[in-house]
Motif scaffolding. Structure first.
Motif, PDB file in Angstrom:
ATOM      1  N   ILE A 314       0.823  -1.181  -0.002  1.00  0.00           N
ATOM      2  CA  ILE A 314      -0.058   0.086   0.137  1.00  0.00           C
ATOM      3  C   ILE A 314       0.804   1.236   0.035  1.00  0.00           C
ATOM      4  O   ILE A 314       0.721   2.211  -0.925  1.00  0.00           O
ATOM      5  CB  ILE A 314      -0.936   0.077   1.161  1.00  0.00           C
ATOM      6  CG1 ILE A 314      -1.935  -1.039   0.901  1.00  0.00           C
ATOM      7  CG2 ILE A 314      -1.688   1.357   1.314  1.00  0.00           C
ATOM      8  CD1 ILE A 314      -2.934  -1.346   2.072  1.00  0.00           C
ATOM      9  N   LEU A 315       1.863   1.231   0.719  1.00  0.00           N
ATOM     10  CA  LEU A 315       3.001   2.536   1.041  1.00  0.00           C
ATOM     11  C   LEU A 315       3.589   2.752  -0.479  1.00  0.00           C
ATOM     12  O   LEU A 315       3.742   3.888  -0.624  1.00  0.00           O
ATOM     13  CB  LEU A 315       3.839   2.215   2.160  1.00  0.00           C
ATOM     14  CG  LEU A 315       3.163   2.371   3.385  1.00  0.00           C
ATOM     15  CD1 LEU A 315       3.901   1.836   4.856  1.00  0.00           C
ATOM     16  CD2 LEU A 315       2.546   3.654   3.945  1.00  0.00           C
ATOM     17  N   LEU A 316       3.921   1.527  -0.999  1.00  0.00           N
ATOM     18  CA  LEU A 316       4.575   1.861  -2.072  1.00  0.00           C
ATOM     19  C   LEU A 316       4.034   2.263  -3.467  1.00  0.00           C
ATOM     20  O   LEU A 316       4.309   2.855  -4.504  1.00  0.00           O
ATOM     21  CB  LEU A 316       5.323   0.396  -2.857  1.00  0.00           C
ATOM     22  CG  LEU A 316       6.612   0.202  -1.718  1.00  0.00           C
ATOM     23  CD1 LEU A 316       7.208  -1.377  -2.052  1.00  0.00           C
ATOM     24  CD2 LEU A 316       7.800   0.964  -2.098  1.00  0.00           C
ATOM     25  N   SER A 317       2.543   1.986  -3.251  1.00  0.00           N
ATOM     26  CA  SER A 317       1.583   2.316  -4.298  1.00  0.00           C
ATOM     27  C   SER A 317       1.383   3.793  -4.498  1.00  0.00           C
ATOM     28  O   SER A 317       0.871   4.341  -5.511  1.00  0.00           O
ATOM     29  CB  SER A 317       0.108   1.541  -4.172  1.00  0.00           C
ATOM     30  OG  SER A 317      -0.585   2.158  -3.285  1.00  0.00           O
ATOM     31  N   ALA A 335      -4.347  -0.141  -4.192  1.00  0.00           N
ATOM     32  CA  ALA A 335      -2.855  -0.108  -4.322  1.00  0.00           C
ATOM     33  C   ALA A 335      -2.426  -1.330  -5.149  1.00  0.00           C
ATOM     34  O   ALA A 335      -1.356  -1.349  -5.897  1.00  0.00           O
ATOM     35  CB  ALA A 335      -2.353  -0.773  -2.847  1.00  0.00           C
ATOM     36  N   MET A 336      -3.106  -2.410  -5.157  1.00  0.00           N
ATOM     37  CA  MET A 336      -2.922  -3.644  -6.024  1.00  0.00           C
ATOM     38  C   MET A 336      -2.852  -3.380  -7.484  1.00  0.00           C
ATOM     39  O   MET A 336      -2.357  -3.537  -8.497  1.00  0.00           O
ATOM     40  CB  MET A 336      -3.637  -4.884  -5.780  1.00  0.00           C
ATOM     41  CG  MET A 336      -3.547  -5.648  -4.476  1.00  0.00           C
ATOM     42  SD  MET A 336      -1.702  -6.310  -4.240  1.00  0.00           S
ATOM     43  CE  MET A 336      -0.972  -5.002  -3.484  1.00  0.00           C
ATOM     44  N   HIS A 339      -0.160  -1.499  -8.800  1.00  0.00           N
ATOM     45  CA  HIS A 339       1.195  -2.349  -9.031  1.00  0.00           C
ATOM     46  C   HIS A 339       0.846  -3.206 -10.225  1.00  0.00           C
ATOM     47  O   HIS A 339       1.949  -3.360 -11.112  1.00  0.00           O
ATOM     48  CB  HIS A 339       1.369  -3.154  -7.790  1.00  0.00           C
ATOM     49  CG  HIS A 339       1.917  -2.261  -6.655  1.00  0.00           C
ATOM     50  ND1 HIS A 339       2.882  -1.543  -6.591  1.00  0.00           N
ATOM     51  CD2 HIS A 339       1.384  -2.339  -5.490  1.00  0.00           C
ATOM     52  CE1 HIS A 339       3.187  -0.925  -5.293  1.00  0.00           C
ATOM     53  NE2 HIS A 339       2.370  -1.489  -4.586  1.00  0.00           N
ATOM     54  N   ILE A 340      -0.248  -3.823 -10.373  1.00  0.00           N
ATOM     55  CA  ILE A 340      -0.384  -4.715 -11.607  1.00  0.00           C
ATOM     56  C   ILE A 340      -1.437  -4.407 -12.086  1.00  0.00           C
ATOM     57  O   ILE A 340      -2.035  -5.475 -13.181  1.00  0.00           O
ATOM     58  CB  ILE A 340      -0.578  -6.210 -11.046  1.00  0.00           C
ATOM     59  CG1 ILE A 340      -1.808  -6.400  -9.930  1.00  0.00           C
ATOM     60  CG2 ILE A 340       0.890  -6.635 -10.010  1.00  0.00           C
ATOM     61  CD1 ILE A 340      -1.940  -7.645  -9.322  1.00  0.00           C
ATOM     62  N   GLY A 341      -2.190  -3.535 -12.260  1.00  0.00           N
ATOM     63  CA  GLY A 341      -3.091  -2.950 -13.219  1.00  0.00           C
ATOM     64  C   GLY A 341      -4.645  -3.240 -12.619  1.00  0.00           C
ATOM     65  O   GLY A 341      -4.608  -3.708 -11.439  1.00  0.00           O
ATOM     66  N   ALA A 342      -5.497  -3.603 -13.609  1.00  0.00           N
ATOM     67  CA  ALA A 342      -6.956  -3.813 -13.333  1.00  0.00           C
ATOM     68  C   ALA A 342      -6.892  -5.347 -12.717  1.00  0.00           C
ATOM     69  O   ALA A 342      -7.900  -5.545 -11.695  1.00  0.00           O
ATOM     70  CB  ALA A 342      -7.771  -3.917 -14.372  1.00  0.00           C
ATOM     71  N   THR A 343      -5.991  -6.114 -12.897  1.00  0.00           N
ATOM     72  CA  THR A 343      -6.046  -7.424 -12.249  1.00  0.00           C
ATOM     73  C   THR A 343      -5.904  -7.309 -10.811  1.00  0.00           C
ATOM     74  O   THR A 343      -6.177  -8.193 -10.037  1.00  0.00           O
ATOM     75  CB  THR A 343      -4.836  -7.996 -12.773  1.00  0.00           C
ATOM     76  OG1 THR A 343      -4.683  -8.084 -14.311  1.00  0.00           O
ATOM     77  CG2 THR A 343      -4.648  -9.518 -12.180  1.00  0.00           C
ATOM     78  N   GLY A 344      -5.441  -6.251 -10.151  1.00  0.00           N
ATOM     79  CA  GLY A 344      -5.157  -6.111  -8.724  1.00  0.00           C
ATOM     80  C   GLY A 344      -6.562  -6.256  -8.152  1.00  0.00           C
ATOM     81  O   GLY A 344      -6.728  -6.878  -7.040  1.00  0.00           O
ATOM     82  N   THR A 345      -7.615  -5.621  -8.885  1.00  0.00           N
ATOM     83  CA  THR A 345      -8.967  -5.796  -8.102  1.00  0.00           C
ATOM     84  C   THR A 345      -9.498  -7.162  -7.725  1.00  0.00           C
ATOM     85  O   THR A 345      -9.942  -7.647  -6.756  1.00  0.00           O
ATOM     86  CB  THR A 345      -9.906  -4.905  -8.952  1.00  0.00           C
ATOM     87  OG1 THR A 345      -9.569  -3.617  -9.063  1.00  0.00           O
ATOM     88  CG2 THR A 345     -11.310  -4.836  -8.306  1.00  0.00           C
ATOM     89  N   TYR A 346      -9.108  -7.931  -8.896  1.00  0.00           N
ATOM     90  CA  TYR A 346      -9.655  -9.169  -8.862  1.00  0.00           C
ATOM     91  C   TYR A 346      -8.696 -10.241  -7.937  1.00  0.00           C
ATOM     92  O   TYR A 346      -9.281 -11.064  -7.345  1.00  0.00           O
ATOM     93  CB  TYR A 346      -9.501 -10.134 -10.436  1.00  0.00           C
ATOM     94  CG  TYR A 346     -10.338  -9.312 -11.422  1.00  0.00           C
ATOM     95  CD1 TYR A 346     -11.776  -9.008 -11.182  1.00  0.00           C
ATOM     96  CD2 TYR A 346      -9.706  -8.582 -12.405  1.00  0.00           C
ATOM     97  CE1 TYR A 346     -12.498  -8.203 -12.067  1.00  0.00           C
ATOM     98  CE2 TYR A 346     -10.446  -8.011 -13.354  1.00  0.00           C
ATOM     99  CZ  TYR A 346     -11.746  -7.699 -13.109  1.00  0.00           C
ATOM    100  OH  TYR A 346     -12.493  -7.017 -14.068  1.00  0.00           O
TER     101      TYR A 346
END
Length: 490
Positions: A314-317, A335-336, A339-346
């Motif tokens: 979270i802090l790095l995002s 935050a995800m 880091h990794i695009g829309a895939t982060g939500t999933y």
């Protein structure tokens, strides 16, 4: 009624338990000689100890079940809330409470092992209710603890976990909450109707899978952002002591960082709450302290490893914005995604599913232990608990569970108070167990508990369990020594 519940929770959690749990963690840390720092390797070695037998599960399985309960939505949403309200410094105080909590977890789980019994089906059962009743001769307090345990962990908290899963699945995939609840209930029933042994076998596969998968993503994020990591660590330390007011959260300052870090840390790792000892007692071990070490390691994994992974990502995002209103699971998902695009939500939706689902089966295992103390671990009572636990999963998936959750918090607070008083009163026994364990280690032995060395426990522990365990351990040692000698001579 809601106002009364909120006020009582504020008194119990914000004042009494937060400081009480910290104080008792510090007390055991000092009295046990800072063992969690000096003997960390013993925790890893204890995890590889005795295998499951006809009466109990293995130490590794016990650790996985306790982690199944500990590692839940608090490791995702709870960490985000701590950062939002307390700033980066909250993570430092989560570390502090975890390191102290390792000593508390060791004490309560060692006692649970020591005072365990066999139930009607020749299975090990134990936990705070047992050492309260047998060690302190306070059966009524043990009954009160067991009732709170069964209601809170077996029913209400499982509804809350189901609610988190349903929200995540609806937000990420548009899934119907009631459908999610029904599927969850079916999956849960397939496991919990098999009892604690079935839960242990599932947990030892699923928990490492979900934890390692989550940590691999965290490692990837760290590698990609390695240049920013020193600055993030500096931010955590400076904010923890009020030196970085800009990162101090909504309320700002050292007080906000400390209070939110301590509270979220305690909620996450549950050290001192009296929950994990219920599964610690089911493990097959040669000495009570060995399972204490295993459960201390569980606190470390939950908070120092998994919660820290969430916080750093979270802090790095750069998505943490105090005052924005974006917190909890939404902040972790943002935050995800950074880091990794829309895939982060999933990914976070799936992480919530696994973290919360394993909490459901782990929580149920604790509730079953509570019924065992009340003499209702077979027949209709246990069937009723399993049916109700499954029904609460369906209900929790679509209902508003906030008020019921607040009431359950009061129940868990009373559990913790009863447990903390008990382990302080029994602290002399914990110290003796620890000294005995390390004395045997220094003499080159594999520690084994000899009930004959504890005459003060006559009539309080099941000497048959420990006498058989002691003789079996010594026989195995003799056989190993004989085999080694024969090999040398040959």
């Amino acid at each position: 009624m809601i106002v009364i519940i909120d006020s009582l929770n504020t008194i119990l959690w914000n004042y009494l338990l937060v400081y009480g749990l910290l104080a008792i963690g510090l007390y055991f840390t000092v009295r046990l000689g800072f063992f969690q720092f000096l003997h960390f390797g013993e925790m890893l070695r204890s995890m590889r100890g005795t295998r499951e037998d006809q009466s109990g599960i293995s130490p590794f399985q016990a650790l996985m079940v306790s982690l199944a309960s500990r590692v839940g939505t608090g490791n995702l949403a709870g960490v985000a809330v701590a950062l939002y309200l307390g700033g980066a410094g909250a993570i430092f105080w989560m570390w502090v409470v975890a390191l102290l909590g390792m000593a508390t977890a060791y004490a309560e789980s060692s006692l649970a092992q020591l005072y365990k019994v066999r139930n009607e089906e020749d299975q090990y059962r134990g936990g705070p209710a047992f050492y309260i009743a047998r060690g302190l001769n306070a059966r009524r307090a043990g009954c009160a603890f067991s009732i709170c345990l069964a209601l809170s962990f077996g029913l209400v908290f499982n509804a809350v976990q189901a609610n988190s899963i349903a929200d995540a699945m609806e937000g990420a995939f548009g899934a119907s909450k009631i459908l999610v609840g029904v599927v969850l209930a079916i999956l849960s029933a397939m496991i919990i109707f098999g009892g604690i042994r079935q839960i242990a076998r599932v947990a030892e596969i699923v928990v490492p899978f979900m934890a390692i998968g989550y940590l691999l993503l965290a490692v990837y994020v760290l590698i990609v952002n390695i240049g920013q990591v020193p600055a993030i660590l500096g931010q955590i330390l400076s904010s923890a002591f009020g030196l970085d007011q800009a990162a101090g959260g909504v309320t700002g300052g050292i007080a906000a960082a400390m209070l939110n870090g301590v509270k979220r840390g305690l909620f996450s790792n549950e050290a001192g709450m009296g929950s994990a000892p219920n599964i610690a007692a089911v493990a097959t071990t040669s000495h009570p302290s060995s399972q204490g070490f295993v459960q201390a390691l569980g606190v470390f994994i939950d908070t120092i490893v998994i919660c820290t992974a969430t916080a750093v990502m979270i802090l790095l995002s750069g998505t943490l914005e105090p005052g924005s209103g974006v917190t909890g699971t939404q902040l972790t998902q943002n935050a995800m995604s950074a880091h990794i695009g829309a895939t982060g939500t999933y990914f976070i939706a799936l992480a919530v599913f696994f973290f919360a689902f394993t909490s459901i089966i782990g929580n149920y295992a604790y509730a079953e232990s509570g019924l065992s103390f009340l003499g209702a671990s077979t027949g209709m009572p246990i069937l009723a608990l399993r049916v109700l636990a499954t029904a609460m999963v369906v209900w929790g998936a679509y209902a508003n569970v906030s008020t019921v959750f607040e009431a359950a918090d009061i129940s868990m607070a009373f559990m913790a108070i009863i447990n903390l008083v008990a382990i302080i009163l029994l602290s002399g026994t914990v110290v003796k167990l620890t000294k005995d364990y390390f004395a045997q280690k220094r003499s080159g032995q594999i520690p084994a508990f000899d009930p004959a060395a504890y005459p003060e426990l006559e009539g309080k522990i099941d000497r048959d369990i420990w006498s058989q365990s002691f003789l079996k351990e010594r026989q195995e040692l003799d056989e190993r020594a004989a085999g080694s000698l024969a090999s040398t001579l040959h």
